[in-house]
Write a protein that holds these residues in place. Structure first.
Motif, PDB file in Angstrom:
ATOM      1  N   ALA A   4      -2.520  -3.706  -3.652  1.00 26.14           N
ATOM      2  CA  ALA A   4      -2.544  -2.340  -4.173  1.00 26.14           C
ATOM      3  C   ALA A   4      -1.477  -1.505  -3.470  1.00 26.14           C
ATOM      4  CB  ALA A   4      -3.915  -1.710  -3.972  1.00 26.14           C
ATOM      5  N   GLU A   5      -0.505  -1.061  -4.233  1.00 34.61           N
ATOM      6  CA  GLU A   5       0.555  -0.185  -3.728  1.00 34.61           C
ATOM      7  C   GLU A   5       1.236  -0.746  -2.482  1.00 34.61           C
ATOM      8  OE1 GLU A   5      -0.602   3.896  -3.395  1.00 34.61           O
ATOM      9  OE2 GLU A   5      -1.803   3.836  -5.235  1.00 34.61           O
TER      10      GLU A   5
ATOM     11  N   HIS B 114       0.123  -2.793  -0.375  1.00 38.13           N
ATOM     12  CA  HIS B 114      -0.852  -3.249   0.610  1.00 38.13           C
ATOM     13  C   HIS B 114      -1.630  -4.435   0.038  1.00 38.13           C
ATOM     14  CE1 HIS B 114      -0.118   0.926   1.766  1.00 38.13           C
ATOM     15  NE2 HIS B 114      -0.605   0.658   2.964  1.00 38.13           N
TER      16      HIS B 114
ATOM     17  N   TYR C 170      -6.162   3.772  -3.075  1.00 35.81           N
ATOM     18  CA  TYR C 170      -6.003   2.441  -3.653  1.00 35.81           C
ATOM     19  C   TYR C 170      -7.100   1.468  -3.223  1.00 35.81           C
ATOM     20  CZ  TYR C 170      -3.525   2.170   0.843  1.00 35.81           C
ATOM     21  OH  TYR C 170      -3.173   2.273   2.168  1.00 35.81           O
TER      22      TYR C 170
END
Length: 479
Positions: free
Chosen positions: A150-151, A153, A187
């Motif tokens: 997510a983003e 990460h 996120y």
């Protein structure tokens, strides 16, 4: 085979220790993040697990014990220290790693070891040496549905292991979410999800990965290194109880999900925290000490170690100046006895077994407090050359030097200032006697004797010796 019992945090009870393989007993202990000097609290687990390491080596044989303790050398604290100091990260971590090794050696701690690893490199792994293994473990967790990207990460999905998560620390996921004091990133699917990988800007350390240039989260480091060096299942995992949550809880989750065929660690041991003079150690309270601070003040490493061992590892430990003085007296007495024992047992066949009741105390969940009490009883009641030899071996088992020939320097340097004061007081006493000021002379003499100094006054002058019970604090009233 000697029976050992250890308190397993995972089961909350004392259990008989049965290793997976008696020919290769394996232990992993979380090591330091290397950005500054080790403080007293950092040192307590080192000493605790050094005693356990020595005991395992005694019970199973030195060649049958593997002990791994890592160094975290990629961390935001290190990055911040580099930014504020203008020094390179590699320079800081190399320097502070050596500081740690030197300071722990001063406390009598053995370096961890793995068979066929004479330079201890594998036994003391640096996180940056195992980035590929971390990336591979994260990829496996994603493939098995236990992690998600997510983003930039990668996060561990706590819900994928919800039934088991929190069992080490005794918390439920719902309770943890309710009491969470963490910033919940948008996120995250669950507030308790934790970072396995995070992006790095150009000014931060980073490595290429399937998710872009970045660096590992803290928890994945130990899981990857433990798996690489000790396998899917090993015997003991240790550390301070401040690591129980979230660090050790997260280690268990990601390791068991990445390698469900293994158990990860079977026995979990946690030492309690340290206070100073009855209060939490804090720079704001002025009671914050690094190990090096105390060593530089002239407190020998063996005194620090002895104070640590005088309290059971699962009880809070209070460092006080009085305890340090008492430990110094006891060690000086033991040194005198050991020196005599060395001569007494010279030429005799060396008895290579420590005292049974001291070993029994250690085998009962590392009861170092009782072990020291029994050691002192034996020291006071030696009856044979075998007893003398056993005393020396028992001192070694506790990490207290049994070869005192080279130990005098530990005391000489920090006693020098005290000796100068003693000698100045003796000069004052002699001057007072010359002036027939018997009141002053007798007061000084009484204070010197009360502090544990043995005086011999003759027409030729005054000779003195520091008795084993010398207490310099009793001289403070004399100006």
């Amino acid at each position: 085979m000697t029976t050992m019992k250890l308190h397993n945090t995972k089961t909350r009870r004392k259990e008989v220790f049965e290793p997976l393989d008696k020919d290769n007993v394996r232990m992993y202990v979380c090591g330091p993040t290397v950005y500054d000097r080790a403080h007293l609290g950092n040192a307590r687990p080192v000493v605790v697990f050094d005693v356990l390491y020595r005991l395992l080596r005694h019970v199973y044989g030195p060649e049958h014990v593997t002990y791994v303790r890592n160094f975290t050398d990629v961390d935001d604290k290190i990055n911040a220290r580099a930014a504020e100091s203008g020094r390179s990260i590699s320079e800081i971590t190399a320097e502070t790693t050596q500081w740690f090794l030197d300071d722990m050696a001063a406390l009598g701690a053995l370096e961890p070891s793995i068979r066929n690893d004479p330079d201890h490199q594998k036994a003391m792994p640096r996180a940056t040496q195992y980035i590929p293994q971390m990336v591979a473990m994260i990829e496996g967790l994603i493939a098995k549905g236990h992690a998600y990207e997510a983003e930039g990460h990668v996060l561990f999905a706590v819900d994928s292991w919800r039934e088991h998560y929190g069992k080490l620390s005794g918390r439920s996921v719902d309770d943890m979410i309710a009491g969470a004091r963490v910033e919940v990133a948008p996120y995250k699917r669950n507030p308790m999800d934790f970072v396995l990988w995070k992006p790095s800007s150009d000014d931060l350390p980073g490595w290429d990965s399937p998710w872009g240039r970045g660096r590992p989260g803290w928890h994945i480091e130990c899981s990857a290194m433990a798996h690489e060096l000790l396998g899917e299942s090993f015997d003991i995992h240790g550390g301070g109880n401040d690591l129980m949550f979230p660090h050790h809880e997260n280690e268990i989750a990601q390791s068991c999900c990445a390698h469900p065929e293994g158990e990860f660690a079977r026995y979990w041991l946690h030492n309690e925290m340290l206070q100073v003079e009855g209060k939490k150690m804090s720079k704001s309270l002025g009671n914050f000490f690094t190990v090096r601070d105390l060593l530089d003040q002239g407190i020998p490493g063996e005194v620090i170690r002895f104070v640590f061992l005088s309290t059971h590892y699962r009880k809070p430990m209070d460092w006080t100046a009085e305890k340090a003085r008492d430990a110094e007296k006891t060690l000086r007495k033991l040194r005198q006895i050991a020196e005599g024992s060395e001569r007494w047992s010279d030429g005799a066949e060396r008895y290579h077994e420590p005292f049974d009741d001291v070993v029994a105390a250690l085998c009962d969940d590392l009861n170092t407090h009782l072990a020291i009490k029994r050691l002192q009883e034996h020291a006071d009641n030696l009856e044979s050359s075998d007893d003398a030899s056993r005393l020396l071996v028992t001192l070694d088992l506790l990490g207290i030097s049994s070869n005192w020939k080279d130990v005098e320097h530990l005391y000489a340097e920090h006693l020098q200032e005290k000796k100068e004061k003693i000698e100045a007081l003796i000069v004052r006493m002699q001057d007072a006697r010359a002036l027939k000021d018997w009141r002053t002379a007798d007061a000084i003499k009484a204070a010197l004797v009360d502090s544990g100094i043995e005086l011999k006054i003759s027409k030729d002058g005054v000779e003195y010796d520091l008795g084993w019970d010398f207490d310099s604090s009793k001289l403070e009233a004399l100006k």
